[in-house]
Design a protein around this motif. Structure first.
Motif: not given
Length: 223
Positions: A2-14
Motif C-alpha cells: 500500500a505505497q500510496i496510503a503508507e506514504d500519505l500517512l507518513l507525510l501526515l505524521l511528519d
C-alpha cells in the motif's frame, strides 16, 4: 504494497507532534481513498462503465494477481464481495484503514508508538518516525510536482489528488495567500488527471487516473 496510503500517512505524521496532521473524518476518508488507489494502481479494481451489468461508476474488483499485505487484503476482499459506490467504499474502509496502516508501519520499523498522558480513560498516542528515508523522498516528490511543476510519479499524483479533493493540503503545507493560489491551481491540474499526459505511462497509471477521478468526486462530496 500500500505505497500510496503508507506514504500519505507518513507525510501526515511528519510534524512536531508526531500525530496525524489532518482531522477526522477527513483523515479516515483520505487514507481509505489512498488504499483504493493502491488497489487501482495494481490493476485490481476499476470503475464500471455504461453497458456493463452493474451501474456505471461502481468500483469493480478485477481478477489480477499481485502481492497483498495487511492493508490491501481486507480492502480488496471488501471490493470483491460486490461492486461498490466509491463513497460507500471510502466510508466503510475508513473505519479500520488508519489502524491497519499504523500497525503495519510500526511492524516495518517506519514509526514507533509512544503513549501520551491523557485525561480519564482515553489513551492518546504519538507515532514518531524512526527515520526519514521513506518520508523524505515522498515529500520531495509532492513538493516538486506542486512547486516545480515536475511530472509527478503515480504515488505523488495520487496523494495530491486525494488531499486536494478533501481540502487537506494544509496538513502538509503552510503558505501565504499567493502560495495557496499557486498550489490549489497546480493540485487541481494534477487531480484532473493531467499528470498522465506529462510523462510516459502504462496501463497501471491510466487505470489509477481513471479510478482517481471517481474517488476524488466521492471525497469531495464527503468532505
Amino acid at each position: 504494497m500500500a505505497q500510496i496510503a503508507e506514504d500519505l500517512l507518513l507525510l501526515l505524521l511528519d510534524n512536531g507532534s508526531a500525530q496525524p496532521g489532518l482531522d477526522n473524518p477527513r483523515r479516515g476518508h483520505v487514507l481509505a481513498a489512498a488504499t483504493l488507489l493502491d488497489i487501482a494502481y495494481s490493476c485490481r479494481v476499476r470503475p464500471s462503465v455504461d453497458g456493463e451489468p452493474v451501474p456505471p461508476g461502481r468500483l469493480v474488483a478485477l481478477d489480477a494477481a499481485g502481492p497483498s499485505d495487511p492493508v490491501i487484503a481486507p480492502a480488496l476482499d471488501y471490493l470483491r464481495a460486490t461492486p461498490r459506490r466509491p463513497a460507500d467504499a471510502i466510508k466503510a474502509l475508513a473505519r479500520h484503514t488508519e489502524g491497519r496502516l499504523l500497525e503495519h508501519l510500526e511492524r516495518m520499523g517506519h514509526i514507533r508508538r509512544v503513549s501520551l498522558p491523557g485525561r480519564g480513560f482515553r489513551r492518546r498516542e504519538a507515532y514518531p518516525l524512526t527515520d526519514r528515508r521513506r518520508v523524505g523522498p515522498a515529500r520531495d516528490a509532492v513538493l516538486a510536482a506542486l512547486f516545480d511543476r515536475r511530472p509527478p510519479a503515480a504515488p505523488a499524483a495520487a496523494i495530491i489528488t486525494v488531499l486536494h479533493a478533501a481540502d487537506g493540503l494544509g496538513a502538509l503545507l503552510s503558505l501565504n495567500d499567493r502560495g495557496w493560489r499557486w498550489v490549489h491551481a497546480r493540485a487541481g491540474e494534477i487531480a484532473s488527471g493531467s499528470w498522465v499526459d506529462e510523462s510516459p505511462t502504462g496501463m497501471a497509471e491510466v487505470n489509477l487516473a481513471v479510478t482517481a477521478s471517481a474517488v476524488r468526486q466521492a471525497l469531495a462530496q464527503l468532505s
